[in-house]
Design a protein around this motif. Structure first.
Motif, PDB file in Angstrom:
ATOM      1  N   GLY A  74       0.725  -1.182  -0.020  1.00 34.68           N
ATOM      2  CA  GLY A  74       0.215   0.004   0.125  1.00 34.68           C
ATOM      3  C   GLY A  74       0.949   1.253  -0.011  1.00 34.68           C
ATOM      4  N   ALA A  75       1.997   1.410   0.669  1.00 39.31           N
ATOM      5  CA  ALA A  75       2.737   2.410   0.831  1.00 39.31           C
ATOM      6  C   ALA A  75       3.503   2.850  -0.724  1.00 39.31           C
ATOM      7  N   TYR A  76       3.784   1.558  -1.150  1.00 38.52           N
ATOM      8  CA  TYR A  76       4.528   1.592  -2.512  1.00 38.52           C
ATOM      9  C   TYR A  76       3.412   2.141  -3.472  1.00 38.52           C
ATOM     10  N   GLU A  77       2.136   1.906  -3.633  1.00 41.38           N
ATOM     11  CA  GLU A  77       1.311   2.231  -4.726  1.00 41.38           C
ATOM     12  C   GLU A  77       0.826   3.635  -4.253  1.00 41.38           C
ATOM     13  N   THR A  78       0.912   4.124  -2.886  1.00 41.79           N
ATOM     14  CA  THR A  78       0.466   5.519  -2.734  1.00 41.79           C
ATOM     15  C   THR A  78       1.728   6.306  -2.933  1.00 41.79           C
ATOM     16  N   ALA A  79       3.087   6.043  -2.736  1.00 43.44           N
ATOM     17  CA  ALA A  79       4.184   6.775  -3.171  1.00 43.44           C
ATOM     18  C   ALA A  79       4.128   7.187  -4.528  1.00 43.44           C
ATOM     19  N   VAL A  80       4.009   5.913  -5.679  1.00 46.97           N
ATOM     20  CA  VAL A  80       3.701   5.925  -6.939  1.00 46.97           C
ATOM     21  C   VAL A  80       2.923   6.886  -7.478  1.00 46.97           C
ATOM     22  N   ALA A  81       1.705   6.903  -6.843  1.00 46.58           N
ATOM     23  CA  ALA A  81       0.575   7.798  -7.124  1.00 46.58           C
ATOM     24  C   ALA A  81       1.039   9.214  -6.744  1.00 46.58           C
ATOM     25  N   THR A  84       3.658  10.644  -9.198  1.00 48.52           N
ATOM     26  CA  THR A  84       2.689  10.768 -10.565  1.00 48.52           C
ATOM     27  C   THR A  84       2.289  12.299 -10.227  1.00 48.52           C
ATOM     28  N   LYS A  85       1.527  12.411  -9.320  1.00 44.50           N
ATOM     29  CA  LYS A  85       0.845  13.693  -9.187  1.00 44.50           C
ATOM     30  C   LYS A  85       1.953  14.806  -9.077  1.00 44.50           C
ATOM     31  N   ASN A  87       4.912  15.086 -10.543  1.00 45.37           N
ATOM     32  CA  ASN A  87       5.368  15.080 -11.620  1.00 45.37           C
ATOM     33  C   ASN A  87       4.547  15.929 -12.449  1.00 45.37           C
ATOM     34  N   GLU A  88       3.058  15.583 -12.484  1.00 47.47           N
ATOM     35  CA  GLU A  88       2.174  16.286 -13.112  1.00 47.47           C
ATOM     36  C   GLU A  88       2.130  17.880 -12.733  1.00 47.47           C
ATOM     37  N   LEU A  89       2.202  18.032 -11.592  1.00 45.71           N
ATOM     38  CA  LEU A  89       2.199  19.527 -11.093  1.00 45.71           C
ATOM     39  C   LEU A  89       3.329  20.112 -11.658  1.00 45.71           C
ATOM     40  N   TYR A  90       4.709  19.526 -11.536  1.00 43.46           N
ATOM     41  CA  TYR A  90       5.811  20.229 -12.365  1.00 43.46           C
ATOM     42  C   TYR A  90       5.612  20.455 -13.923  1.00 43.46           C
ATOM     43  N   SER A  91       4.956  19.579 -14.280  1.00 40.59           N
ATOM     44  CA  SER A  91       4.944  19.731 -15.779  1.00 40.59           C
ATOM     45  C   SER A  91       3.812  20.786 -16.157  1.00 40.59           C
ATOM     46  N   ALA A  92       2.891  20.924 -15.411  1.00 38.27           N
ATOM     47  CA  ALA A  92       1.949  22.201 -15.346  1.00 38.27           C
ATOM     48  C   ALA A  92       2.547  23.353 -15.109  1.00 38.27           C
ATOM     49  N   LEU A  93       3.572  23.474 -14.001  1.00 38.12           N
ATOM     50  CA  LEU A  93       4.282  24.568 -13.525  1.00 38.12           C
ATOM     51  C   LEU A  93       5.225  25.145 -14.885  1.00 38.12           C
ATOM     52  N   ALA A  94       5.999  24.363 -15.477  1.00 33.79           N
ATOM     53  CA  ALA A  94       6.435  24.548 -16.606  1.00 33.79           C
ATOM     54  C   ALA A  94       5.880  25.182 -17.695  1.00 33.79           C
TER      55      ALA A  94
END
Length: 112
Positions: A74-81, A84-85, A87-94
């Motif tokens: 569960g911790a691994y799945e949460t960390a990956v999610a 990912t979120k 990374n999406e925020l960094y992409s939107a920032l750029a």
């Protein structure tokens, strides 16, 4: 000469406006990223505290190992999610940070 000076003045003002818009986008983006990281850290701490309490109540080593495996998954799945979120925020920032300059870059792009 007056027209040239006005053009330079307008170019400087446009550049300053674009820089301010870009910095505003960067600030908002970093605030969103920081909020996400803080939320993840808080949730992770709460989950880990609950896990320790739950493990402490178990009597069998097999049950402890089973629960620990479930918690790790569960911790691994949460960390990956969350990553990912973020990374999406960094992409939107750029994208938002460079949006004010799109028109300027388009002027200097080679014609197709």
């Amino acid at each position: 000469m007056a027209q040239t000076f006005d053009d330079v003045q307008k170019l400087g003002k446009d550049g300053l406006d674009n820089a301010m818009k870009s910095m505003t986008a960067v600030t908002k983006g970093y605030q969103a990223i920081a909020a996400e990281v803080v939320d993840y850290a808080k949730k992770s701490f709460e989950d880990n505290s609950a896990a320790v309490e739950k493990i402490a109540t178990l009597k069998s080593l097999d049950k402890v190992i089973e629960l620990q495996s479930e918690l790790a998954k569960g911790a691994y799945e949460t960390a990956v999610a969350r990553v990912t979120k973020i990374n999406e925020l960094y992409s939107a920032l750029a994208k938002e940070a460079f949006k004010p300059y799109e028109g300027l870059f388009a002027k200097f792009a080679p014609a197709k």
